[in-house]
Write a protein that holds these residues in place. Structure first.
Motif: not given
Length: 275
Positions: A80-81, A87, A90-91, A96, A99, A140, A143
């Motif tokens: 998902s990245h 990214e 975010a991880l 995230l 996903v 990505e 959302s």
């Protein structure tokens, strides 16, 4: 001696042992950061439950096999990245928010055609996945996407179908990783000549889908100068050029649709001939 020494660990020998006596003072006074602030990574963070389209999933599993499909949290997050700073941040800090809902590993072009056909029928979003080194945000998940999102990991499609040493061409599946491709071509005395910074991890299909350039491009050209044909599976059918020549005096050139498409139109399954 003042107790304000901050060790920086690294592997670059020329700068490894240099003392930067004023660096901490500059960082704290000018930049406004404090080296006392700690930001430990999160070992675990909540992963949203998968949004599974049951009819699609049942048809997919029956078509490609349960062993080639996954809804495990680790697989979903991994796919998902990409590798942008945003990214990676975010991880590290659990940001995230969306996903992929599932991952599938096709083994053949026929598998890819089945996956795309089923996804089209059931309204499922597909994100092709090569080496995961994208820096364009292409991996990505939006959302606000309410449909099921499926990552199609191409790593098992890594075969070299044929090599023509006389014409210096080859046909190669899109999931092969760059360093593996280099090694296998070198075994028969050949090279592709394409070497992006991500060659250890990125895939042939990823190079085509991002219209990649490499460090040897002044000699061998960019990826668009190297490929003669690329095959892409789309919801409307499989796109490929039947005439295996570098250039045709008739248009449009379908290869230009495939190059740089970033997975928007379909899944690239094989590339070739390559010159």
């Amino acid at each position: 001696k003042s107790g304000k020494t901050v060790p920086l660990n690294g592997y670059l020998e020329p700068v490894k042992y240099i003392s930067l006596l004023s660096f901490r003072t500059w960082v704290e006074s000018y930049v406004g950061l404090s080296v006392e602030d700690k930001s430990p990574p999160h070992d675990q963070w909540p992963v949203p439950a998968p949004n599974v389209n049951s009819q699609f999933w049942s048809a997919l599993v029956s078509s490609v096999g349960q062993e080639n499909c996954s809804t495990k949290d680790y697989d979903r997050v991994f796919h998902s990245h990409g590798h942008t700073c945003q990214e990676v941040f975010a991880l590290r800090y659990g940001g995230l928010h969306r996903v992929v809902d599932a991952v599938v590993w096709p083994d053949t072009e026929e598998n890819c055609e089945t996956i795309v056909k089923l996804a089209s029928e059931h309204g499922v979003v597909i994100i092709p996945f090569g080496g995961g080194t994208s820096v364009s945000g292409a991996l990505e998940c939006p959302s606000n996407e309410n449909r099921m999102v499926l990552s199609v990991d191409m790593k098992r499609m890594n075969r070299i179908n044929w090599v023509d040493a006389s014409n210096m061409t080859a046909e190669i599946e899109a999931g092969i990783v760059g360093q593996d491709l280099q090694r296998r071509l070198a075994a028969v005395g050949l090279t592709m000549g394409h070497e992006p910074d991500s060659v250890e991890f990125s895939t042939l299909g990823g190079w085509v889908s991002t219209r990649a350039s490499g460090m040897k491009k002044n000699v061998y050209g960019n990826i668009e100068d190297i490929i003669v044909n690329a095959t892409m599976v789309t919801p409307k059918g499989t796109i490929e050029r039947s005439c295996e020549v570098p250039r045709m005096s008739a248009g449009p050139d379908v290869s230009q649709i495939v190059l740089g498409s970033e997975g928007s139109f379909g899944i690239i399954t094989k590339v070739g001939p390559l010159t």
